[in-house]
Enzyme design. Structure first.
Site: not given
Ligand SMILES: [Zn+2]
Length: 394
Positions: A216, A300, A353, A356, A372, A375, A382
């Protein structure tokens, strides 16, 4: 264009003995050739009317085979190219001396700058093995570029042995490697040159070629890797930038074209160059580290032009030179046989996330920690993005 590469060797006991013997033969041949050529020069100075032709490297090698080898049995335990290359180097040293671009060649002492060059059957086998004449297959601690080479130099630094070789790259710009083509300087990719990263990548670390790394590129730090490593970028650069803006400010009232104005402008130009070099060097270190140590690198596809519209980000992005990063990474991955995966820029790497997989609706630039809602996982923003990127190729 010819580029150089140098890396540490991982030698066993027999190989250590063999490389020491080769150093001995190369040194012996050099010293013998130097003594002989000095005698010829002395003779020619004393008797200019009966000059002896100064020998070529081929002449010297013929004489060595006829006069020296038969009396020094240990020469036969080594590759004949070691003394041959020593004599070629000696002849080159004399050439530089005659051209006045170098000093008079000196006798070599044991243990000081021990080295020798082998020519011919030099071959890179797989990612970290190189075959050389007589000594055989040598292992390296780090990955070797997958290139063709005809000769290799083995040298000693304290108790460590290094191998260096040159190879031809057709397309690359010399500055891509942070070296100029004329100087033929070594790439200096020795093990352990890792931007001061985590100690796990110590100089003796084994190369890890199978793993995937997500990268990243950030504003706060140059890069965050999915392994948890953070590359801050060159700090010194910020210092110079402050100096630059001060100098530009001080220069504002000077009479254009005056001696003081010229002097200040020269200083400003130097500082610009210094900043550009630091920036480039940092990027080279990062892209080499990524391409060399990981089988797959995931980045990316940044919408840089779109981000440039965001004024706050524009400067930071320009500084980090994303375009240049991608360009270097592309050819270095090819060079080291790694895979580069470029992820579509619409992939929500920051908003998802990494624990999850739940996607957040909104995430502002100020939110440095990803939390998140599903979760309850908390992670550096980053690092979360880097892990998501690495998951794509895992
Ligand atoms: Zn999560």
């Amino acid at each position: 264009m010819l580029l150089g590469f140098k890396t540490e060797l991982k030698l066993n006991k027999a190989q250590r003995t063999a490389v020491r013997k080769h150093c001995g033969v190369a040194r012996h041949a050099w010293n013998w050739g130097l003594a002989l050529t000095k005698q010829i020069l002395d003779h020619n100075n004393a008797l200019p009317e009966a000059k002896i032709k100064f020998p070529s490297a081929i002449d010297l090698h013929k004489w060595l085979v006829a006069l020296v080898k038969s009396e020094n049995e240990w020469y036969y335990e080594c590759s004949k190219t070691a003394p041959q290359q020593a004599l070629i180097a000696l002849r080159e040293a004399w050439k530089r001396c005659f051209n006045k671009t170098g000093g008079v060649p000196k006798f070599k002492k044991k243990g000081r700058r021990d080295s020798f060059t082998l020519e011919g059957a030099v071959k890179i086998l797989g990612s970290n093995k190189i075959q050389v004449p007589v000594i055989g297959v040598l292992k390296t601690y780090e990955r070797l570029p997958q290139v063709l080479t005809k000769s290799a130099t083995i040298s000693r630094q304290a108790d460590r042995w290094f191998i260096s070789f040159r190879f031809d790259v057709e397309t690359a710009d010399p500055s891509d490697f942070g070296v100029s083509a004329q100087s033929n300087a070594s790439l200096r990719l020795r093990s352990g040159q890792t931007l001061g990263l985590s100690p796990e990548r110590s100089r003796r670390a084994e190369p890890r070629h199978t793993d995937v790394v997500g990268v990243d590129l950030g504003v706060k730090n140059l890069a965050t890797l999915s392994t948890g490593e953070v590359i801050a970028g060159a700090k010194s650069y910020k210092k110079y930038e402050a100096k630059l803006s001060r100098m530009q400010w001080l220069n504002r009232n000077k009479v254009i074209g005056s001696a003081n104005w010229k002097k200040a402008n020269l200083q400003i130009a130097r500082l610009h160059r210094k900043i550009a070099n630091i920036r480039k060097d940092t990027l080279h270190k990062l892209t080499t580290l990524l391409a060399k140590n990981h089988g797959t690198v995931v980045i990316e596809d940044l919408n840089v032009s779109g981000m440039m519209a965001n004024h706050k980000l524009a400067k930071a992005i320009a500084d980090m030179s994303f375009f240049e990063f991608r360009r270097q990474l592309t050819y270095k991955c090819e060079l080291y046989g790694s895979k580069l995966v470029v992820v579509d820029r619409w992939f929500p790497s920051s908003k998802t996330c990494s624990n999850c997989g739940t996607k957040k609706e909104t995430l502002t630039l100020n939110e440095r920690v990803f939390e998140c809602d599903h979760c309850g996982f908390e992670i550096d923003r980053d690092l979360n993005a880097a892990i998501n990127l690495s998951k794509i190729a895992s």
